[in-house]
Design a protein around this motif. Structure first.
Motif, PDB file in Angstrom:
ATOM      1  N   VAL A 121       0.741  -1.073  -0.011  1.00 20.75           N
ATOM      2  CA  VAL A 121      -0.024  -0.058   0.055  1.00 20.75           C
ATOM      3  C   VAL A 121       0.687   1.175  -0.044  1.00 20.75           C
ATOM      4  O   VAL A 121       0.524   2.281  -0.527  1.00 20.75           O
ATOM      5  N   LYS A 122       2.097   1.202   0.485  1.00 24.40           N
ATOM      6  CA  LYS A 122       2.905   2.265   0.384  1.00 24.40           C
ATOM      7  C   LYS A 122       3.210   2.585  -0.981  1.00 24.40           C
ATOM      8  O   LYS A 122       3.432   3.776  -1.401  1.00 24.40           O
ATOM      9  N   ILE A 123       3.563   1.456  -1.842  1.00 19.45           N
ATOM     10  CA  ILE A 123       3.807   1.581  -3.432  1.00 19.45           C
ATOM     11  C   ILE A 123       2.488   2.280  -4.224  1.00 19.45           C
ATOM     12  O   ILE A 123       2.645   3.019  -5.040  1.00 19.45           O
ATOM     13  N   ASP A 124       1.465   1.568  -3.832  1.00  7.04           N
ATOM     14  CA  ASP A 124       0.124   1.712  -4.331  1.00  7.04           C
ATOM     15  C   ASP A 124      -0.786   1.996  -3.280  1.00  7.04           C
ATOM     16  O   ASP A 124      -1.613   1.010  -3.111  1.00  7.04           O
ATOM     17  N   PRO A 125      -0.943   3.195  -3.192  1.00  4.58           N
ATOM     18  CA  PRO A 125      -2.018   3.563  -1.984  1.00  4.58           C
ATOM     19  C   PRO A 125      -3.408   3.305  -2.440  1.00  4.58           C
ATOM     20  O   PRO A 125      -4.401   3.369  -1.677  1.00  4.58           O
ATOM     21  N   THR A 126      -3.658   3.061  -4.025  1.00  2.00           N
ATOM     22  CA  THR A 126      -5.155   2.899  -4.471  1.00  2.00           C
ATOM     23  C   THR A 126      -5.399   1.427  -4.646  1.00  2.00           C
ATOM     24  O   THR A 126      -6.532   1.119  -5.235  1.00  2.00           O
ATOM     25  N   PHE A 127      -4.706   0.499  -4.136  1.00  2.00           N
ATOM     26  CA  PHE A 127      -4.796  -0.901  -4.282  1.00  2.00           C
ATOM     27  C   PHE A 127      -5.715  -1.429  -3.232  1.00  2.00           C
ATOM     28  O   PHE A 127      -5.265  -1.878  -2.271  1.00  2.00           O
ATOM     29  N   THR A 132      -7.543  -5.142   2.005  1.00  2.00           N
ATOM     30  CA  THR A 132      -8.443  -6.294   2.672  1.00  2.00           C
ATOM     31  C   THR A 132      -7.590  -7.008   3.285  1.00  2.00           C
ATOM     32  O   THR A 132      -7.784  -7.569   4.315  1.00  2.00           O
ATOM     33  N   GLY A 133      -6.320  -7.349   2.800  1.00  2.00           N
ATOM     34  CA  GLY A 133      -5.178  -8.114   3.239  1.00  2.00           C
ATOM     35  C   GLY A 133      -5.026  -7.461   4.595  1.00  2.00           C
ATOM     36  O   GLY A 133      -4.581  -8.311   5.832  1.00  2.00           O
ATOM     37  N   LEU A 134      -4.479  -6.435   4.705  1.00  2.00           N
ATOM     38  CA  LEU A 134      -4.314  -5.637   6.173  1.00  2.00           C
ATOM     39  C   LEU A 134      -5.220  -5.824   7.183  1.00  2.00           C
ATOM     40  O   LEU A 134      -5.145  -6.001   8.120  1.00  2.00           O
ATOM     41  N   ALA A 135      -6.702  -5.586   6.589  1.00  2.00           N
ATOM     42  CA  ALA A 135      -7.816  -5.835   7.513  1.00  2.00           C
ATOM     43  C   ALA A 135      -7.529  -7.389   8.142  1.00  2.00           C
ATOM     44  O   ALA A 135      -7.968  -7.469   9.458  1.00  2.00           O
ATOM     45  N   GLN A 166     -11.764   1.417   4.151  1.00  2.00           N
ATOM     46  CA  GLN A 166     -10.873   1.985   3.125  1.00  2.00           C
ATOM     47  C   GLN A 166     -10.912   1.260   1.820  1.00  2.00           C
ATOM     48  O   GLN A 166     -11.078   1.832   0.807  1.00  2.00           O
ATOM     49  N   ALA A 167     -10.887   0.098   1.857  1.00  2.00           N
ATOM     50  CA  ALA A 167     -10.910  -0.937   0.548  1.00  2.00           C
ATOM     51  C   ALA A 167     -12.289  -0.730  -0.191  1.00  2.00           C
ATOM     52  O   ALA A 167     -12.239  -0.298  -1.402  1.00  2.00           O
ATOM     53  N   LEU A 168     -13.232  -0.395   0.644  1.00  2.00           N
ATOM     54  CA  LEU A 168     -14.649  -0.245  -0.163  1.00  2.00           C
ATOM     55  C   LEU A 168     -14.740   1.214  -0.836  1.00  2.00           C
ATOM     56  O   LEU A 168     -15.117   1.338  -1.808  1.00  2.00           O
ATOM     57  N   VAL A 169     -14.069   2.187  -0.159  1.00  2.00           N
ATOM     58  CA  VAL A 169     -14.061   3.529  -0.710  1.00  2.00           C
ATOM     59  C   VAL A 169     -13.115   3.271  -2.157  1.00  2.00           C
ATOM     60  O   VAL A 169     -13.626   3.912  -3.083  1.00  2.00           O
ATOM     61  N   LEU A 170     -12.228   2.583  -2.077  1.00  2.00           N
ATOM     62  CA  LEU A 170     -11.068   2.437  -3.251  1.00  2.00           C
ATOM     63  C   LEU A 170     -11.828   1.665  -4.212  1.00  2.00           C
ATOM     64  O   LEU A 170     -11.739   1.944  -5.590  1.00  2.00           O
ATOM     65  N   ASP A 171     -12.529   0.449  -3.987  1.00  2.00           N
ATOM     66  CA  ASP A 171     -13.310  -0.244  -5.196  1.00  2.00           C
ATOM     67  C   ASP A 171     -14.572  -0.841  -4.739  1.00  2.00           C
ATOM     68  O   ASP A 171     -14.430  -1.967  -4.173  1.00  2.00           O
ATOM     69  N   PRO A 172     -15.470  -0.088  -5.052  1.00  2.00           N
ATOM     70  CA  PRO A 172     -16.916  -0.803  -4.328  1.00  2.00           C
ATOM     71  C   PRO A 172     -17.454  -1.910  -5.265  1.00  2.00           C
ATOM     72  O   PRO A 172     -18.468  -2.309  -5.254  1.00  2.00           O
ATOM     73  N   ASN A 173     -16.545  -2.218  -6.453  1.00  2.00           N
ATOM     74  CA  ASN A 173     -17.122  -3.016  -7.400  1.00  2.00           C
ATOM     75  C   ASN A 173     -16.466  -4.732  -7.081  1.00  2.00           C
ATOM     76  O   ASN A 173     -16.832  -5.316  -8.123  1.00  2.00           O
ATOM     77  N   ASP A 174     -15.630  -4.506  -6.255  1.00  2.00           N
ATOM     78  CA  ASP A 174     -14.875  -5.956  -5.886  1.00  2.00           C
ATOM     79  C   ASP A 174     -15.791  -6.831  -4.911  1.00  2.00           C
ATOM     80  O   ASP A 174     -15.838  -6.166  -3.798  1.00  2.00           O
ATOM     81  N   HIS A 178     -16.526  -6.416  -0.566  1.00  2.00           N
ATOM     82  CA  HIS A 178     -17.677  -6.463   0.139  1.00  2.00           C
ATOM     83  C   HIS A 178     -17.547  -7.554   1.236  1.00  2.00           C
ATOM     84  O   HIS A 178     -18.084  -7.289   2.244  1.00  2.00           O
ATOM     85  N   CYS A 179     -17.024  -8.728   0.806  1.00  2.00           N
ATOM     86  CA  CYS A 179     -16.951  -9.806   1.754  1.00  2.00           C
ATOM     87  C   CYS A 179     -16.214  -9.545   3.150  1.00  2.00           C
ATOM     88  O   CYS A 179     -16.427  -9.804   4.226  1.00  2.00           O
ATOM     89  N   THR A 180     -14.977  -8.656   2.797  1.00  2.00           N
ATOM     90  CA  THR A 180     -14.106  -8.313   3.882  1.00  2.00           C
ATOM     91  C   THR A 180     -14.846  -7.395   4.930  1.00  2.00           C
ATOM     92  O   THR A 180     -14.630  -7.501   6.088  1.00  2.00           O
ATOM     93  N   LEU A 181     -15.441  -6.466   4.241  1.00  2.00           N
ATOM     94  CA  LEU A 181     -16.246  -5.357   5.121  1.00  2.00           C
ATOM     95  C   LEU A 181     -17.455  -6.080   5.945  1.00  2.00           C
ATOM     96  O   LEU A 181     -17.548  -6.072   7.059  1.00  2.00           O
ATOM     97  N   GLY A 182     -18.139  -6.837   5.453  1.00  2.00           N
ATOM     98  CA  GLY A 182     -19.061  -7.638   5.839  1.00  2.00           C
ATOM     99  C   GLY A 182     -18.625  -8.345   7.124  1.00  2.00           C
ATOM    100  O   GLY A 182     -19.269  -8.480   8.119  1.00  2.00           O
ATOM    101  N   PHE A 183     -17.515  -9.117   6.704  1.00  2.00           N
ATOM    102  CA  PHE A 183     -16.738  -9.976   7.592  1.00  2.00           C
ATOM    103  C   PHE A 183     -16.544  -9.267   9.078  1.00  2.00           C
ATOM    104  O   PHE A 183     -16.774  -9.452  10.121  1.00  2.00           O
TER     105      PHE A 183
END
Length: 354
Positions: A121-127, A132-135, A166-174, A178-183
């Motif tokens: 995420v330091k290299i690509d803050p939009t990834f 989700t991996g950090l979560a 934060q992942a949802l803000v970056l990509d709500p189409n993945d 959604h699975c990670t946030l729901g969990f």
């Protein structure tokens, strides 16, 4: 394995196989599409490209497979299925390395995964996938290091939820997002938001076994274990070589259904080598034995649970077995009183102050 056997195991009509070879800044990808029943090769291609073109290769392969297998796929569905890609290939490479460690709970593995994801995420803050991996990495930290801590004061749990949001803000189409946030919402007992995001994830990609097993567990938590069991069985069919933590959720669903013997077998498998490392499982195992009338075994498991929690407890220093049980019930994320009482009743039969 024989590809026809893979097709039978997964219930798949077609199988894509291939290989990736990397040399410096070049990559060679070979891919072929096979009809699983007969083993007939329908299409094959080889790509020799610079590393920075790897996502263009992926899209080209996807289009070729769609053209071969499902020519009538609607264009709008293909567009909606596309997700944002990480801007830097190195960030994606770090994510893949971390993802490989995500199911490895040997000492140091989770810390290595966390370090890799932080670099990504330091290299690509939009990834979004890296977030989700950090979560999950911070949630795993909370599992190991937060026994007894109120979730609103547990920095690891707080970070896990924030990274998922934060992942949802970056990509709500993945759907993975959604699975990670729901969990994570489920672990905060935010049942309405958990259901909304996990339902959406499952609708977007019902063929993802991780989404299916988390959705199954959510159904159990909401008091619908029958629906949860059906989804868990789908997850096991899609991924017959699933990691052992799938049984963490399946055992609880079986317990809710009163299938205590089956639940106990799964819990025995999970705790056989190192029971003290799995206090939650030992408590559920004690409760299953209690309901089965295996009281001596239930008492032993209850004792291990108390011993393990006492060693790891970071909550109120004056707490004892009754508070340990309250903590366990809270982190079992059961919404319905009848499910809570079923668990407490089994723990009482195991001699615990529940």
């Amino acid at each position: 394995m024989d590809l026809r056997q893979i097709g039978r195991m997964l219930g798949a009509e077609y199988v894509v196989e291939g290989s990736v070879r990397r040399l410096g800044d070049r990559v060679r990808i070979t891919v072929q599409l096979i009809e699983a029943t007969s083993g007939t090769h329908l299409w094959a291609e080889r790509y020799d490209r610079a590393m920075e073109d790897v996502f263009a290769i992926q899209e080209e392969m996807s289009q070729n497979i769609v053209a071969t297998v499902a020519q009538r796929v609607r264009d709008d569905r293909e567009v909606s299925a596309r997700r944002r890609r990480p801007e830097d290939m190195h960030a994606y490479d770090l994510f893949l390395q971390a993802n490989r460690l995500s199911d490895d709970f040997t000492p140091g593995s989770q810390e290595r995964a966390l370090s890799l994801l932080e670099r990504a995420v330091k290299i690509d803050p939009t990834f979004a996938r890296a977030y989700t991996g950090l979560a999950y990495a911070y949630f795993n930290r909370a599992i190991d290091n937060g026994i007894g801590a109120p979730r609103e004061k547990d920095e690891n749990r707080i970070k896990a939820l924030r990274f998922a949001e934060q992942a949802l803000v970056l990509d709500p189409n993945d759907p993975k997002v959604h699975c990670t946030l729901g969990f994570m919402c489920l672990t905060w007992r935010d049942f309405d938001r958990a259901e909304r995001h996990l339902d959406l994830a499952r609708t977007m990609n019902p063929n993802d076994p991780i989404i299916q097993i988390f959705w199954a567990w959510m159904q159990g938590a909401l008091g619908r274990p029958e629906r949860g069991l059906a989804s868990a069985q789908i997850a096991l069919r899609i991924n017959p070589r699933h990691p052992s933590w799938y049984n963490y959720y399946l055992s609880r669903i079986l317990f809710q259904l009163g299938r205590y013997s089956e639940a106990a077998v799964l819990l025995e498998q999970r705790t056989f080598d190192s029971p003290i490392r799995h206090p939650r499982d030992m408590a559920w195992r004690a409760a299953a034995y209690g309901h089965l009338g295996r009281i001596e075994e239930a008492n032993k498991c209850g004792d291990v649970f108390v011993q393990a929690v006492r060693t790891l407890w970071i909550g109120d220093p004056a707490a004892g077995p009754a508070e340990y049980v309250d903590w366990l019930v809270d982190v079992s994320y059961l919404r319905e009183p009848r499910d809570v009482e079923r668990l407490r009743a089994g723990l009482r039969l195991a001699g615990l102050p529940a």
